[in-house]
Design a protein around this motif. Structure first.
Motif, PDB file in Angstrom:
ATOM      1  N   ILE A   1       0.860  -1.190   0.000  1.00 12.44           N
ATOM      2  CA  ILE A   1       0.000   0.000   0.000  1.00 12.44           C
ATOM      3  C   ILE A   1       0.892   1.233   0.000  1.00 12.44           C
ATOM      4  N   GLN A   2       0.587   2.161  -0.899  1.00  9.07           N
ATOM      5  CA  GLN A   2       1.324   3.417  -0.951  1.00  9.07           C
ATOM      6  C   GLN A   2       0.352   4.557  -0.674  1.00  9.07           C
ATOM      7  N   LEU A   3       0.647   5.335   0.362  1.00  5.98           N
ATOM      8  CA  LEU A   3      -0.142   6.516   0.671  1.00  5.98           C
ATOM      9  C   LEU A   3       0.471   7.688  -0.091  1.00  5.98           C
ATOM     10  N   LEU A   4      -0.280   8.232  -1.006  1.00  9.51           N
ATOM     11  CA  LEU A   4       0.235   9.257  -1.914  1.00  9.51           C
ATOM     12  C   LEU A   4       0.155  10.665  -1.349  1.00  9.51           C
ATOM     13  N   GLY A   5      -0.652  10.842  -0.311  1.00 10.23           N
ATOM     14  CA  GLY A   5      -0.851  12.187   0.226  1.00 10.23           C
ATOM     15  C   GLY A   5      -1.736  13.011  -0.686  1.00 10.23           C
ATOM     16  N   ARG A   6      -1.698  14.312  -0.458  1.00 14.90           N
ATOM     17  CA  ARG A   6      -2.527  15.233  -1.249  1.00 14.90           C
ATOM     18  C   ARG A   6      -1.971  15.344  -2.663  1.00 14.90           C
ATOM     19  N   LEU A   7      -2.862  15.239  -3.640  1.00  7.31           N
ATOM     20  CA  LEU A   7      -2.474  15.320  -5.049  1.00  7.31           C
ATOM     21  C   LEU A   7      -3.332  16.358  -5.762  1.00  7.31           C
ATOM     22  N   SER A   8      -2.789  16.936  -6.802  1.00  9.17           N
ATOM     23  CA  SER A   8      -3.582  17.819  -7.666  1.00  9.17           C
ATOM     24  C   SER A   8      -4.527  16.946  -8.485  1.00  9.17           C
ATOM     25  N   ASN A   9      -5.536  17.563  -9.064  1.00 13.50           N
ATOM     26  CA  ASN A   9      -6.453  16.816  -9.935  1.00 13.50           C
ATOM     27  C   ASN A   9      -5.698  16.147 -11.069  1.00 13.50           C
ATOM     28  N   GLU A  10      -4.739  16.863 -11.636  1.00 12.29           N
ATOM     29  CA  GLU A  10      -3.948  16.320 -12.738  1.00 12.29           C
ATOM     30  C   GLU A  10      -3.179  15.067 -12.291  1.00 12.29           C
ATOM     31  N   GLU A  11      -2.619  15.108 -11.088  1.00  8.28           N
ATOM     32  CA  GLU A  11      -1.882  13.950 -10.575  1.00  8.28           C
ATOM     33  C   GLU A  11      -2.817  12.766 -10.314  1.00  8.28           C
ATOM     34  N   VAL A  12      -3.998  13.054  -9.797  1.00  5.33           N
ATOM     35  CA  VAL A  12      -4.979  11.986  -9.550  1.00  5.33           C
ATOM     36  C   VAL A  12      -5.334  11.301 -10.866  1.00  5.33           C
TER      37      VAL A  12
END
Length: 163
Positions: free
Chosen positions: A43-54
């Motif tokens: 499992i990788q917790l990505l943290g907060r991402l921009s819409n583009e990154e999502v």
């Protein structure tokens, strides 16, 4: 979802990885749960991402797991379906049932049934033909929610009303 992923990893040897985006108030609790269950490599917790990154991660993904226990109208499910991701979601009181066609564009799981949820994800993971079929159906179904298609329905409703 971490508990579900633990069930999957305990019962199935696979190279799949769960990616969790966001940094809300439960981030530390989720991180601790990942560590306690020995899932750091799964499992990788990505943290907060921009819409583009999502969207970038969605385009690389195969399945979208919507694990909310309550959800009004889950736009993220539509975004995932536009990226050819079948949805696995709890069949909560409102929301996912309005978007997901159970057995066609994903699976609606009895609310709170973690074993059933894990089973549906594993089914998609282990059945490439079903995954491909649902991916295509999800993308096609998401088009029903495009602005132009929704506007046509509104115009038809207004034209047929007695206002």
């Amino acid at each position: 979802l971490v508990k579900v992923w633990k069930m999957i990893c305990d019962s199935d040897q696979n190279n799949w990885k769960l990616l969790i985006a966001g940094d809300g108030k439960e981030f530390d609790n989720i991180n601790n749960l990942v560590i306690e269950n020995g899932l750091n490599d799964k499992i990788q917790l990505l943290g907060r991402l921009s819409n583009e990154e999502v969207f970038k991660f969605m385009r690389k993904s195969k399945i979208y797991a919507l694990s909310s226990y309550s959800e009004a109208f889950p736009f993220v499910a539509l975004e995932a379906m536009q990226n050819k991701l079948p949805i696995v979601s709890f069949d909560v009181r409102t929301g996912p049932r309005n978007i997901v066609i159970d057995g066609k564009t994903g699976f609606l799981v009895t609310d709170g049934h973690l074993e059933e949820y894990a089973s549906k994800i594993k089914l998609l993971m282990n059945t490439p033909e079903l995954l491909q079929q649902m991916s295509k159906a999800a993308a096609e179904h998401s088009e029903n929610f495009l602005k132009d298609n929704i506007m046509k329905k509104w115009y038809a409703l207004i034209d047929n009303s007695n206002i």
